[in-house]
Write a protein that holds these residues in place. Structure first.
Motif, PDB file in Angstrom:
ATOM      1  N   ALA A 136      -0.054   6.727   1.414  1.00  0.00           N
ATOM      2  CA  ALA A 136      -0.071   5.275   1.636  1.00  0.00           C
ATOM      3  C   ALA A 136      -1.500   4.785   1.801  1.00  0.00           C
ATOM      4  O   ALA A 136      -2.324   5.443   2.439  1.00  0.00           O
ATOM      5  N   ASP A 137      -1.806   3.630   1.213  1.00  0.00           N
ATOM      6  CA  ASP A 137      -3.106   2.994   1.454  1.00  0.00           C
ATOM      7  C   ASP A 137      -3.112   2.255   2.777  1.00  0.00           C
ATOM      8  O   ASP A 137      -4.140   2.175   3.467  1.00  0.00           O
ATOM      9  N   THR A 138      -1.949   1.700   3.121  1.00  0.00           N
ATOM     10  CA  THR A 138      -1.807   0.900   4.336  1.00  0.00           C
ATOM     11  C   THR A 138      -0.421   1.127   4.920  1.00  0.00           C
ATOM     12  O   THR A 138       0.550   1.277   4.172  1.00  0.00           O
ATOM     13  N   VAL A 139      -0.335   1.157   6.245  1.00  0.00           N
ATOM     14  CA  VAL A 139       0.961   1.134   6.927  1.00  0.00           C
ATOM     15  C   VAL A 139       0.941  -0.025   7.914  1.00  0.00           C
ATOM     16  O   VAL A 139      -0.135  -0.558   8.241  1.00  0.00           O
ATOM     17  N   CYS A 140       2.125  -0.419   8.371  1.00  0.00           N
ATOM     18  CA  CYS A 140       2.220  -1.514   9.334  1.00  0.00           C
ATOM     19  C   CYS A 140       2.925  -1.031  10.593  1.00  0.00           C
ATOM     20  O   CYS A 140       3.862  -0.224  10.529  1.00  0.00           O
ATOM     21  N   ILE A 141       2.455  -1.517  11.731  1.00  0.00           N
ATOM     22  CA  ILE A 141       3.143  -1.293  12.999  1.00  0.00           C
ATOM     23  C   ILE A 141       3.936  -2.557  13.280  1.00  0.00           C
ATOM     24  O   ILE A 141       3.355  -3.642  13.449  1.00  0.00           O
ATOM     25  N   VAL A 142       5.240  -2.432  13.278  1.00  0.00           N
ATOM     26  CA  VAL A 142       6.141  -3.583  13.324  1.00  0.00           C
ATOM     27  C   VAL A 142       6.981  -3.529  14.596  1.00  0.00           C
ATOM     28  O   VAL A 142       7.511  -2.471  14.962  1.00  0.00           O
ATOM     29  N   ASP A 143       7.090  -4.656  15.285  1.00  0.00           N
ATOM     30  CA  ASP A 143       8.021  -4.796  16.401  1.00  0.00           C
ATOM     31  C   ASP A 143       9.058  -5.836  16.003  1.00  0.00           C
ATOM     32  O   ASP A 143       8.783  -7.033  15.966  1.00  0.00           O
ATOM     33  N   GLY A 144      10.245  -5.354  15.652  1.00  0.00           N
ATOM     34  CA  GLY A 144      11.277  -6.249  15.142  1.00  0.00           C
ATOM     35  C   GLY A 144      11.747  -7.253  16.160  1.00  0.00           C
ATOM     36  O   GLY A 144      12.003  -8.418  15.836  1.00  0.00           O
ATOM     37  N   ALA A 145      11.873  -6.845  17.430  1.00  0.00           N
ATOM     38  CA  ALA A 145      12.369  -7.760  18.457  1.00  0.00           C
ATOM     39  C   ALA A 145      11.390  -8.892  18.716  1.00  0.00           C
ATOM     40  O   ALA A 145      11.794 -10.039  18.939  1.00  0.00           O
ATOM     41  N   GLN A 146      10.096  -8.589  18.664  1.00  0.00           N
ATOM     42  CA  GLN A 146       9.091  -9.600  18.955  1.00  0.00           C
ATOM     43  C   GLN A 146       8.603 -10.302  17.693  1.00  0.00           C
ATOM     44  O   GLN A 146       7.956 -11.345  17.765  1.00  0.00           O
ATOM     45  N   GLY A 147       8.891  -9.712  16.518  1.00  0.00           N
ATOM     46  CA  GLY A 147       8.485 -10.317  15.259  1.00  0.00           C
ATOM     47  C   GLY A 147       7.005 -10.176  14.962  1.00  0.00           C
ATOM     48  O   GLY A 147       6.420 -11.039  14.295  1.00  0.00           O
ATOM     49  N   GLY A 338       8.817  -0.275   2.932  1.00  0.00           N
ATOM     50  CA  GLY A 338       9.747  -0.655   3.987  1.00  0.00           C
ATOM     51  C   GLY A 338      10.374   0.520   4.694  1.00  0.00           C
ATOM     52  O   GLY A 338      11.188   0.333   5.596  1.00  0.00           O
ATOM     53  N   GLU A 339       9.995   1.751   4.338  1.00  0.00           N
ATOM     54  CA  GLU A 339      10.578   2.914   5.008  1.00  0.00           C
ATOM     55  C   GLU A 339       9.939   3.130   6.361  1.00  0.00           C
ATOM     56  O   GLU A 339       8.717   3.066   6.516  1.00  0.00           O
ATOM     57  N   VAL A 340      10.772   3.393   7.365  1.00  0.00           N
ATOM     58  CA  VAL A 340      10.294   3.683   8.707  1.00  0.00           C
ATOM     59  C   VAL A 340       9.815   5.137   8.741  1.00  0.00           C
ATOM     60  O   VAL A 340      10.595   6.062   8.550  1.00  0.00           O
ATOM     61  N   LEU A 341       8.526   5.322   8.977  1.00  0.00           N
ATOM     62  CA  LEU A 341       7.952   6.663   9.046  1.00  0.00           C
ATOM     63  C   LEU A 341       8.068   7.254  10.439  1.00  0.00           C
ATOM     64  O   LEU A 341       8.150   8.474  10.605  1.00  0.00           O
ATOM     65  N   LEU A 342       8.055   6.385  11.435  1.00  0.00           N
ATOM     66  CA  LEU A 342       8.106   6.844  12.824  1.00  0.00           C
ATOM     67  C   LEU A 342       8.401   5.649  13.706  1.00  0.00           C
ATOM     68  O   LEU A 342       7.977   4.529  13.424  1.00  0.00           O
ATOM     69  N   GLY A 343       9.149   5.901  14.783  1.00  0.00           N
ATOM     70  CA  GLY A 343       9.348   4.870  15.793  1.00  0.00           C
ATOM     71  C   GLY A 343      10.651   4.127  15.690  1.00  0.00           C
ATOM     72  O   GLY A 343      11.584   4.549  14.997  1.00  0.00           O
ATOM     73  N   ALA A 344      10.710   3.014  16.395  1.00  0.00           N
ATOM     74  CA  ALA A 344      11.914   2.165  16.499  1.00  0.00           C
ATOM     75  C   ALA A 344      13.100   2.954  17.019  1.00  0.00           C
ATOM     76  O   ALA A 344      14.236   2.593  16.799  1.00  0.00           O
ATOM     77  N   ASP A 345      12.809   4.075  17.719  1.00  0.00           N
ATOM     78  CA  ASP A 345      13.831   4.921  18.329  1.00  0.00           C
ATOM     79  C   ASP A 345      14.899   5.350  17.337  1.00  0.00           C
ATOM     80  O   ASP A 345      16.049   5.591  17.699  1.00  0.00           O
ATOM     81  N   GLY A 346      14.538   5.442  16.071  1.00  0.00           N
ATOM     82  CA  GLY A 346      15.473   5.925  15.064  1.00  0.00           C
ATOM     83  C   GLY A 346      16.595   4.970  14.762  1.00  0.00           C
ATOM     84  O   GLY A 346      17.599   5.347  14.165  1.00  0.00           O
ATOM     85  N   ALA A 347      16.442   3.710  15.159  1.00  0.00           N
ATOM     86  CA  ALA A 347      17.541   2.756  14.993  1.00  0.00           C
ATOM     87  C   ALA A 347      17.842   2.469  13.530  1.00  0.00           C
ATOM     88  O   ALA A 347      18.967   2.164  13.169  1.00  0.00           O
ATOM     89  N   ALA A 348      16.827   2.543  12.689  1.00  0.00           N
ATOM     90  CA  ALA A 348      17.045   2.261  11.266  1.00  0.00           C
ATOM     91  C   ALA A 348      15.998   3.002  10.458  1.00  0.00           C
ATOM     92  O   ALA A 348      14.889   3.220  10.909  1.00  0.00           O
ATOM     93  N   ARG A 349      16.338   3.405   9.263  1.00  0.00           N
ATOM     94  CA  ARG A 349      15.399   4.114   8.419  1.00  0.00           C
ATOM     95  C   ARG A 349      14.686   3.192   7.445  1.00  0.00           C
ATOM     96  O   ARG A 349      13.698   3.566   6.858  1.00  0.00           O
ATOM     97  N   ARG A 350      15.203   1.978   7.260  1.00  0.00           N
ATOM     98  CA  ARG A 350      14.538   1.050   6.356  1.00  0.00           C
ATOM     99  C   ARG A 350      14.524  -0.344   6.983  1.00  0.00           C
ATOM    100  O   ARG A 350      15.402  -0.702   7.766  1.00  0.00           O
ATOM    101  N   ILE A 351      13.517  -1.123   6.620  1.00  0.00           N
ATOM    102  CA  ILE A 351      13.391  -2.497   7.109  1.00  0.00           C
ATOM    103  C   ILE A 351      14.063  -3.441   6.120  1.00  0.00           C
ATOM    104  O   ILE A 351      13.846  -3.344   4.913  1.00  0.00           O
ATOM    105  N   ARG A 352      14.911  -4.336   6.614  1.00  0.00           N
ATOM    106  CA  ARG A 352      15.538  -5.328   5.748  1.00  0.00           C
ATOM    107  C   ARG A 352      14.490  -6.373   5.371  1.00  0.00           C
ATOM    108  O   ARG A 352      13.850  -6.972   6.221  1.00  0.00           O
ATOM    109  N   ARG A 353      14.316  -6.614   4.076  1.00  0.00           N
ATOM    110  CA  ARG A 353      13.290  -7.548   3.609  1.00  0.00           C
ATOM    111  C   ARG A 353      13.920  -8.743   2.908  1.00  0.00           C
ATOM    112  O   ARG A 353      14.912  -8.610   2.204  1.00  0.00           O
TER     113      ARG A 353
END
Length: 362
Positions: A136-147, A338-353
């Motif tokens: 990956a050239d870039t990854v994102c740290i995403v907090d879904g609850a806080q947006g 959109g694949e979750v590489l780590l985190g979010a407590d395993g709640a989902a493996r992909r981000i809905r876009r």
């Protein structure tokens, strides 16, 4: 009278294929608190007590066999990493007990965590994560609850990737319990406030803080007070704006007064010392065999929930008065697909876009 702290060398999974001598290094004041329990597979297992002026290098050079396995549990003391030439072919595991007020019950708990940690599974997990970062050239740290979302560019050739997990090989040193991957702008042993991680966006802090004070006991009261001011983060989010790796703004994530007080405490720290503004380390705890200890405990740093936990490091002792670590168990590391590489407590493996006009995605 408290029961002894039991060390079972045969149950220390970082030391595969034990042979020769097992050496438990602790302080003179705590030596009688420990018991080594067998059978252990070593020819000999000994407790070595360090005096107030002794160092780990002193122990290694004063009769510890060249191929010994060494476990260091030194409550209330900072352990400087010995020179590789002094380590030789020894395998050295250190339980960090000096920068935060680690208590006896914490040591007992983390000895049990050490026993049930799976080095092979951690090494495989870290390898998958590193492979994903390499692609990956870039990854994102995403907090879904806080947006919130914060991009990390990975094309800087000077980035330092540090791994504290897996089996120990002869000549290696590692913290225990293991389970941390770290990304830093330079070697982990140095600090330069002018160096930067390529982070841009918003980061949500929402988890237990850790306030490290190095090895200066005179800072204990100030350290405890700062931890208390930041403690609301364990329940109330604070959002950081990060530009080119530097924190430029800090705001509460909700209208709750406790979140506002935590944001104010962090804002005051940033205003008092600009060296806390760079995000010095982006870390990832991958130890899924533990729970959070509800205290200012540096050993919490490897906490990985079920699918890994993001944490941020600000400052570095002794270069700054304190070093701060913020656990962010609500965050996920997401690649460009959109694949979750780590985190979010395993709640989902992909981000809905969403792909509609006016979409606010990054």
């Amino acid at each position: 009278m408290e029961p002894p702290l039991v060390v079972r060398p045969a149950a220390c999974p970082q030391f595969a294929d034990p042979k020769g001598v097992f050496c438990l290094v602790t302080g003179t004041e705590s030596a009688d608190d420990f018991v080594i329990e067998g059978p252990h597979g070593y020819d000999e297992a000994v407790v070595v007590a360090l005096g107030p002026t002794d160092t780990l290098e002193d122990v290694l050079t004063s009769g510890t066999p060249e191929a010994a396995d060494v476990l260091v549990v030194l409550p209330g003391a900072f352990v400087a990493s010995p020179d590789p030439a002094v380590v030789g072919r020894r395998r050295v595991a250190v339980m960090p007990c000096g920068s935060t007020p680690v208590r006896t019950e914490h040591i007992r708990y983390f000895l049990s965590v050490m026993e049930r940690t799976d080095p092979a599974a951690q090494a495989a997990r870290a390898d998958r994560f590193f492979t994903a970062l390499e692609q990956a050239d870039t990854v994102c740290i995403v907090d879904g609850a806080q947006g919130t979302s914060c991009a990390l560019a990975l094309d800087d050739p000077d980035l330092e990737f540090n791994l504290q997990a897996g089996f120990l090989e002869p000549g290696e040193q590692q913290i225990v319990p293991g389970g941390e991957v770290g990304i830093l702008p330079m070697a982990i042993t140095g600090f330069d406030a002018a160096r930067r991680l390529a982070l841009d966006g918003e980061l949500t802090l929402r988890g237990w803080p850790i306030v490290h004070a190095g090895y200066d006991p005179s800072l204990a009261d100030e350290q405890a007070a700062l931890f208390d001011r930041l403690l609301p983060l364990s329940r109330h989010p604070v959002v950081l704006t990060v530009t080119a790796g530097v924190i430029t703004a800090c705001r509460p994530g909700t209208n709750h007064p406790a979140g506002a007080s935590a944001a104010a405490a962090l804002d005051a720290l940033l205003a008092a010392d600009e060296r806390y503004r760079p995000v010095w380390e982006l870390g990832f705890g991958i130890n899924t065999d533990m729970d959070i200890v509800p205290a200012n405990c540096g050993l919490n740093e490897v906490y990985g929930a079920r699918n890994g936990v993001v944490h941020l490091g600000l400052g570095l002792t002794p270069f700054t008065r304190f070093a701060l670590t913020f656990l962010c168990p609500g965050a996920a590391v997401v690649d460009g697909t959109g694949e979750v590489l780590l985190g979010a407590d395993g709640a989902a493996r992909r981000i809905r876009r969403t792909r509609t006009a006016g979409c606010g995605c990054h």
